[in-house]
Design an enzyme around this catalytic site. Structure first.
Site, PDB file in Angstrom:
ATOM      1  N   HIS A  14      -7.660  -0.014  -1.050  1.00  0.00           N
ATOM      2  CA  HIS A  14      -6.617   0.948  -1.392  1.00  0.00           C
ATOM      3  C   HIS A  14      -6.504   1.978  -0.277  1.00  0.00           C
ATOM      4  CE1 HIS A  14      -4.718   3.714  -4.712  1.00  0.00           C
ATOM      5  NE2 HIS A  14      -4.168   3.933  -3.520  1.00  0.00           N
ATOM      6  N   HIS A  16      -3.205   3.377   2.368  1.00  0.00           N
ATOM      7  CA  HIS A  16      -1.812   3.258   2.826  1.00  0.00           C
ATOM      8  C   HIS A  16      -1.826   3.461   4.337  1.00  0.00           C
ATOM      9  CE1 HIS A  16      -0.266   3.813  -1.364  1.00  0.00           C
ATOM     10  NE2 HIS A  16      -1.438   4.429  -1.482  1.00  0.00           N
ATOM     11  N   HIS A 194      -0.137   0.939  -8.429  1.00  0.00           N
ATOM     12  CA  HIS A 194      -0.664   2.253  -8.781  1.00  0.00           C
ATOM     13  C   HIS A 194      -0.286   2.485 -10.247  1.00  0.00           C
ATOM     14  CE1 HIS A 194      -1.009   2.738  -4.507  1.00  0.00           C
ATOM     15  NE2 HIS A 194      -1.295   4.017  -4.554  1.00  0.00           N
ATOM     16  N   GLU A 197      -2.421   7.061 -12.347  1.00  0.00           N
ATOM     17  CA  GLU A 197      -2.860   8.083 -11.375  1.00  0.00           C
ATOM     18  C   GLU A 197      -2.413   9.445 -11.921  1.00  0.00           C
ATOM     19  OE1 GLU A 197      -0.948   8.096  -7.514  1.00  0.00           O
ATOM     20  OE2 GLU A 197      -2.495   9.412  -6.647  1.00  0.00           O
ATOM     21  N   ASP A 275      -7.352   5.854   0.182  1.00  0.00           N
ATOM     22  CA  ASP A 275      -5.963   6.172  -0.156  1.00  0.00           C
ATOM     23  C   ASP A 275      -5.169   6.623   1.079  1.00  0.00           C
ATOM     24  OD1 ASP A 275      -3.821   6.270  -1.860  1.00  0.00           O
ATOM     25  OD2 ASP A 275      -4.433   8.066  -2.950  1.00  0.00           O
ATOM     26  N   ASP A 276      -5.257   7.892   1.432  1.00  0.00           N
ATOM     27  CA  ASP A 276      -4.505   8.432   2.580  1.00  0.00           C
ATOM     28  C   ASP A 276      -5.463   9.307   3.392  1.00  0.00           C
ATOM     29  OD1 ASP A 276      -1.609   7.650   1.790  1.00  0.00           O
ATOM     30  OD2 ASP A 276      -2.451   8.545  -0.019  1.00  0.00           O
TER      31      ASP A 276
HETATM   32  N1  ADE Z   1       1.711   6.736  -1.463  1.00  0.00           N
HETATM   33  C1  ADE Z   1       0.719   7.066  -0.645  1.00  0.00           C
HETATM   34  N2  ADE Z   1      -0.322   7.532  -1.334  1.00  0.00           N
HETATM   35  C2  ADE Z   1       0.012   7.486  -2.649  1.00  0.00           C
HETATM   36  C3  ADE Z   1      -0.644   7.815  -3.848  1.00  0.00           C
HETATM   37  N3  ADE Z   1      -1.885   8.304  -3.895  1.00  0.00           N
HETATM   38  N4  ADE Z   1       0.025   7.651  -5.003  1.00  0.00           N
HETATM   39  C4  ADE Z   1       1.266   7.165  -4.999  1.00  0.00           C
HETATM   40  N5  ADE Z   1       1.925   6.834  -3.899  1.00  0.00           N
HETATM   41  C5  ADE Z   1       1.291   6.983  -2.717  1.00  0.00           C
HETATM   42 ZN    ZN Z   2      -2.481   5.045  -3.145  1.00  0.00          ZN
END
Ligand code: ADE
Ligand code: ZN
Length: 342
Positions: A14, A16, A194, A197, A275-276
């Site tokens: 997970h 992006h 997703h 969340e 995630d990011d």
């Molecule tokens: N796009 C990038 N990160 C995300 C996240 N945590 N939740 C939803 N969309 C995303």
């Molecule tokens: Zn994500």
């Protein structure tokens, strides 16, 4: 505990790619491409990263993405992540990309996919890592846009392992995307989404029942619903959790309330992911480390989490078996070394 986190072979499921855009690269690309951003320095960018919720993050994420224009930009972005992941002993990375975040501002789908695919090929040559690309649909756009994106992507089908669903969750339930997910699955692509969340447990139910996903990304609201919890644990549907993301987006605060130990004890299959990472202050090992420190994770729990990442991946049975073995060997060597030193 800490040497094991860095050394253990693991999968990241997970992340992006657009969320790995570090401020330095963002500013370089924006300046090269003549894209105006409201930042003058890396410091300015970092100062802006104070999020109150998912939407406040997404606003900056899409702004950052606008700095990327040509094939080399996408190549450089992906290559930098693969290099970093490999340095953290990620041996398998199943990574999201958001084509609509680019096509809606006039970038061709082919520019994006060619850049990312070339980087994946080169990274697999250069580093000890295997890579799968997961094409995510932006759930705040209509299903027709997702379907057009899928139709365009199908000519590159062999370069993609699956489809995902991301962006603003609340108000955009999985049922919006039944047709496009069915079409993707009929084409042999894997499905993830997703869910739970920021959205309710019902969204997780519909991701499982209607989109027929193989994993749930995040899934924090599953625990609001006992029947759903039982289903997810009994069917061993993996959860790709992201501790630093959950903390920074105010989904789970403080971090020592992150329910990873509960999940393990109650038969769920949680995995740890970033995630990011450029936005949330850490790549995969920093996420393991943050939980390790906050919760005092044991060696056994860390091994379980790494093995879960292998189990939950879309690798072949043989590759999974090899990686389980590698995890056990790494553990054995670490213990032997520690014995020798003490
Ligand atoms: N796009 C990038 N990160 C995300 C996240 N945590 N939740 C939803 N969309 C995303
Ligand atoms: Zn994500």
């Amino acid at each position: 505990m800490f040497p094991i986190i860095a050394q253990i072979p693991k999968a990241e499921l997970h992340v992006h790619l657009e969320g790995t855009l570090e401020p330095e690269m963002m500013l370089n690309k924006a300046s090269k491409n003549g894209v105006a951003l409201p930042y003058r320095s890396v410091n300015d960018v970092r100062k802006a990263y104070r999020f109150s919720d998912l939407q406040s993050f997404l606003d900056l994420y899409y702004l950052g993405v606008s700095s990327m224009v040509d094939k080399n930009d996408f190549y450089d972005l992906a290559m930098a992540y693969f290099k970093k992941a490999s340095s953290q002993n990620v041996r398998r990375a199943e990574v999201f990309f958001d084509p609509q975040a680019h096509t809606r501002r006039g970038i061709d789908f082919s520019t994006v996919i060619n850049g990312l695919h070339d980087a994946a090929i080169d990274a697999q040559d250069k580093y000890e890592i295997s890579i799968g690309l997961i094409m995510s649909f932006l759930r705040d756009l209509p299903e027709e846009s997702a379907m057009r994106t899928l139709e365009e992507a199908l000519q590159y089908k062999k370069w993609i392992i699956g489809v995902g669903l991301d962006s603003k969750e609340l108000g955009n339930p999985p049922e919006k995307f039944i047709n496009v997910f069915k079409r993707a699955r009929d084409e042999g692509l894997m499905a993830v989404a997703h869910a739970g969340e920021e959205g309710p447990a019902e969204y997780v139910w519909s991701a499982i029942k209607l989109l027929k996903v193989s994993r749930i990304d995040h899934g924090y609201h599953i625990f609001d619903d006992d029947r759903l919890s039982l289903k997810v644990s009994q069917e061993r549907i993996p959860l790709t959790t992201c501790p630093l993301s959950a903390l920074r987006l105010n989904h789970i605060v403080p971090l020592n309330s992150f329910p990873i130990r509960n999940m393990i004890e109650h038969g769920f299959v949680p995995t740890i992911n970033s995630d990011d990472p450029a936005y949330f202050g850490g790549y995969i090992n920093e996420n393991y480390m943050a939980l390790g420190t906050e919760l005092g994770l044991t060696l056994d729990e860390i091994i379980i989490l790494a093995k879960n990442s292998v189990f939950a991946s879309f690798m072949s049975y043989e590759k999974k078996r090899d990686m389980y073995e590698e995890i056990d060997m790494t553990l054995m060597e670490l213990i032997e070394n520690e014995r020798r030193i003490s």
